[in-house]
Motif scaffolding. Sequence first.
Motif: not given
Length: 137
Positions: A25-26, A28-30, A32-33, A67, A70, A76-77
């Motif tokens: 998850g971390i 994936g977040t990185i 996507l960022g 950011v 958003r 953010f979701g």
Amino acid sequence: MMSRMKEKWKSTPKWAKIICYIFLGILGTIALGIIFGYGIKLLWNWLMPEIFGIKEISYWQGIGIFVLARLIFGSFGGNSSSSKSENDKKKQKCSPDENEGLKESRNSMEYYEEWWEREGKKAFDDYTDKKHNSKNE
């Protein structure tokens, strides 16, 4: 080879799976960022200087714009609290008193057409005649 990996994954302890999912998850977040920041940078530098004469931005400024957008235009979701409360209201059941009122209104709607045919048209015509005559006076 794939079936051996599936068997090994099934035998992995639950805590190890959770750690693996958190790590993925971390990552994936990185990822996507990086994609969003780089994409915003490319789009900004392609469009804004030529259209509006604004200077080009860096990668980190692209992340900052993402950011900021958003924060201003959306979360953010997840669902917003207002949509959750609307859904909760829809799911609530009627109280017995409200339920009786609904039954009565359904029953009265059954008779509405019959009433309209017998009395409603005549009452409406009388009303419009009265309004028309009062304007002419």
